[in-house]
Design a protein around this motif. Sequence first.
Motif, PDB file in Angstrom:
ATOM      1  N   UNK A  76       6.202  10.851 -24.496  1.00  0.00           N
ATOM      2  CA  UNK A  76       7.273  11.043 -25.468  1.00  0.00           C
ATOM      3  C   UNK A  76       8.244   9.862 -25.422  1.00  0.00           C
ATOM      4  N   UNK A  77       9.225   9.866 -26.329  1.00  0.00           N
ATOM      5  CA  UNK A  77      10.123   8.733 -26.496  1.00  0.00           C
ATOM      6  C   UNK A  77      11.547   9.088 -26.077  1.00  0.00           C
ATOM      7  N   UNK A  78      12.214   8.110 -25.510  1.00  0.00           N
ATOM      8  CA  UNK A  78      13.660   8.172 -25.334  1.00  0.00           C
ATOM      9  C   UNK A  78      14.314   7.784 -26.666  1.00  0.00           C
ATOM     10  N   UNK A  79      15.366   8.498 -27.054  1.00  0.00           N
ATOM     11  CA  UNK A  79      16.098   8.181 -28.274  1.00  0.00           C
ATOM     12  C   UNK A  79      17.484   7.678 -27.908  1.00  0.00           C
ATOM     13  N   UNK A  80      17.836   6.522 -28.424  1.00  0.00           N
ATOM     14  CA  UNK A  80      19.160   5.946 -28.210  1.00  0.00           C
ATOM     15  C   UNK A  80      19.838   5.868 -29.568  1.00  0.00           C
ATOM     16  N   UNK A  81      20.931   6.627 -29.732  1.00  0.00           N
ATOM     17  CA  UNK A  81      21.600   6.706 -31.031  1.00  0.00           C
ATOM     18  C   UNK A  81      23.102   6.892 -30.835  1.00  0.00           C
ATOM     19  N   UNK A  82      23.933   6.139 -31.564  1.00  0.00           N
ATOM     20  CA  UNK A  82      23.522   5.006 -32.396  1.00  0.00           C
ATOM     21  C   UNK A  82      23.097   3.831 -31.526  1.00  0.00           C
ATOM     22  N   UNK A  83      22.295   2.970 -32.087  1.00  0.00           N
ATOM     23  CA  UNK A  83      21.774   1.849 -31.318  1.00  0.00           C
ATOM     24  C   UNK A  83      22.815   0.737 -31.262  1.00  0.00           C
ATOM     25  N   UNK A  84      23.569   0.706 -30.174  1.00  0.00           N
ATOM     26  CA  UNK A  84      24.603  -0.322 -30.024  1.00  0.00           C
ATOM     27  C   UNK A  84      24.230  -1.305 -28.928  1.00  0.00           C
ATOM     28  N   UNK A  85      22.966  -1.349 -28.610  1.00  0.00           N
ATOM     29  CA  UNK A  85      22.492  -2.267 -27.583  1.00  0.00           C
ATOM     30  C   UNK A  85      21.789  -3.451 -28.235  1.00  0.00           C
ATOM     31  N   UNK A  86      21.666  -4.542 -27.505  1.00  0.00           N
ATOM     32  CA  UNK A  86      20.955  -5.695 -28.044  1.00  0.00           C
ATOM     33  C   UNK A  86      19.472  -5.368 -28.143  1.00  0.00           C
ATOM     34  N   UNK A  87      18.867  -5.709 -29.264  1.00  0.00           N
ATOM     35  CA  UNK A  87      17.473  -5.376 -29.515  1.00  0.00           C
ATOM     36  C   UNK A  87      16.626  -6.635 -29.528  1.00  0.00           C
ATOM     37  N   UNK A 173       4.870   0.805 -46.119  1.00  0.00           N
ATOM     38  CA  UNK A 173       4.240   1.305 -44.899  1.00  0.00           C
ATOM     39  C   UNK A 173       4.820   2.664 -44.525  1.00  0.00           C
ATOM     40  N   UNK A 174       6.096   2.734 -44.269  1.00  0.00           N
ATOM     41  CA  UNK A 174       6.711   3.978 -43.830  1.00  0.00           C
ATOM     42  C   UNK A 174       6.533   4.169 -42.340  1.00  0.00           C
ATOM     43  N   UNK A 175       7.610   4.092 -41.587  1.00  0.00           N
ATOM     44  CA  UNK A 175       7.564   4.226 -40.131  1.00  0.00           C
ATOM     45  C   UNK A 175       8.188   5.570 -39.763  1.00  0.00           C
ATOM     46  N   UNK A 176       7.408   6.404 -39.133  1.00  0.00           N
ATOM     47  CA  UNK A 176       7.832   7.773 -38.860  1.00  0.00           C
ATOM     48  C   UNK A 176       8.590   7.891 -37.547  1.00  0.00           C
ATOM     49  N   UNK A 177       9.541   8.797 -37.532  1.00  0.00           N
ATOM     50  CA  UNK A 177      10.255   9.131 -36.301  1.00  0.00           C
ATOM     51  C   UNK A 177       9.288   9.848 -35.364  1.00  0.00           C
ATOM     52  N   UNK A 178       9.238   9.481 -34.086  1.00  0.00           N
ATOM     53  CA  UNK A 178       8.343  10.176 -33.156  1.00  0.00           C
ATOM     54  C   UNK A 178       8.622  11.678 -33.137  1.00  0.00           C
ATOM     55  N   UNK A 179       7.563  12.474 -33.054  1.00  0.00           N
ATOM     56  CA  UNK A 179       7.722  13.928 -33.066  1.00  0.00           C
ATOM     57  C   UNK A 179       8.257  14.450 -31.738  1.00  0.00           C
ATOM     58  N   UNK A 180       8.007  13.715 -30.678  1.00  0.00           N
ATOM     59  CA  UNK A 180       8.504  14.122 -29.370  1.00  0.00           C
ATOM     60  C   UNK A 180       9.483  13.070 -28.862  1.00  0.00           C
ATOM     61  N   UNK A 181      10.762  13.424 -28.852  1.00  0.00           N
ATOM     62  CA  UNK A 181      11.802  12.487 -28.425  1.00  0.00           C
ATOM     63  C   UNK A 181      12.911  13.238 -27.710  1.00  0.00           C
ATOM     64  N   UNK A 182      13.523  12.582 -26.743  1.00  0.00           N
ATOM     65  CA  UNK A 182      14.637  13.160 -25.992  1.00  0.00           C
ATOM     66  C   UNK A 182      15.771  12.143 -25.964  1.00  0.00           C
ATOM     67  N   UNK A 183      16.996  12.646 -26.053  1.00  0.00           N
ATOM     68  CA  UNK A 183      18.150  11.755 -26.006  1.00  0.00           C
ATOM     69  C   UNK A 183      18.239  11.089 -24.645  1.00  0.00           C
ATOM     70  N   UNK A 184      18.424   9.796 -24.656  1.00  0.00           N
ATOM     71  CA  UNK A 184      18.609   9.061 -23.410  1.00  0.00           C
ATOM     72  C   UNK A 184      20.029   9.303 -22.900  1.00  0.00           C
ATOM     73  N   UNK A 185      20.258   9.186 -21.593  1.00  0.00           N
ATOM     74  CA  UNK A 185      21.616   9.316 -21.062  1.00  0.00           C
ATOM     75  C   UNK A 185      22.566   8.344 -21.751  1.00  0.00           C
TER      76      UNK A 185
END
Length: 217
Positions: A76-87, A173-185
Motif C-alpha cells: 500500500x501507499x503512504x499519502x502525504x497531503x498537502x504535498x509541501x515537501x520537495x519532489x 492517460x488518467x492517473x488513478x489514486x491508489x486504492x490502498x493508502x494511509x496518511x503518513x505521520x
Amino acid sequence: DDVFRRTLENRDAMNAFHATIEDFDSQGRRRADIEYVVDGNDWIMKHATTNDTIVTIFEWRKIGEDLFVLNADTGWFWKISPSDTSLPAHVDPRDAIGDIKDGLHKKTLRVIRIGSEPCGDHLCWRYQLVDPSFAIVERYWFLDATDFRLIKDQFVIGNGETSIATYDYEQEIGIEVPKQARDAPADADIMTLPGNVKNLLTPIPQKKLSLKNVLKK
C-alpha cells in the motif's frame, strides 16, 4: 529546418505521455531504469537502480496536491497531503524543448541535422545539439517527422556513459489514486518512510519496467 522548428512550436501539445530513461555505464551495462507516466501536472515515477549486488526499487505518485509513496514492504501507499515537501523533478519533453529554445535564442547552441532513421513506429530525423560549454557531452535529438514531437533525447558522456530518454505520447492517460493508502505521520520524512525503498539482495534479470499494471491499481 521545418521539422525542428515545428517540434519547438508543438511544445504545449505534449501533455500526456510515457517516458523511459535508461542509464548505461562506460561498459554498456544498464545501471538504472526510470519510468514516468505524465498527465498534465500529475505523474507516476518508478525507479530501479542496479549495482553488482543490490537492485533498488521505489515508486512515487503525484496527483493534484497529494504525494503517494509506495510502501514496498506491504504493497500500500503512504499519502502525504498537502504535498509541501520537495519532489523529484519528472522528466518532461516540454522542459527539454524550453531549454533548447533558450539556448538558440542566446546563440549558445548549434543544431546539426545528421539524417533520418526509424525509431520504433516513427520515422525520426536525428539532430546533434552542440553546446561548446559542455564539450565533454554529446547530445542527440530524434524528432518525429510526421507529428513533430521529441521521441528520444540521448546523452553520451566522454567516458562512454550514456543516458537515453524515450517518449511515447497519448491523448489522455488518467492517473488513478491508489486504492490502498494511509496518511503518513505529520512530521514524516518521505525519504525515510518505512518501505519507501525496496532492496532486493539477489540481483534480478534486467528488463524494461512497465507501468501498464500500475495504472490499473
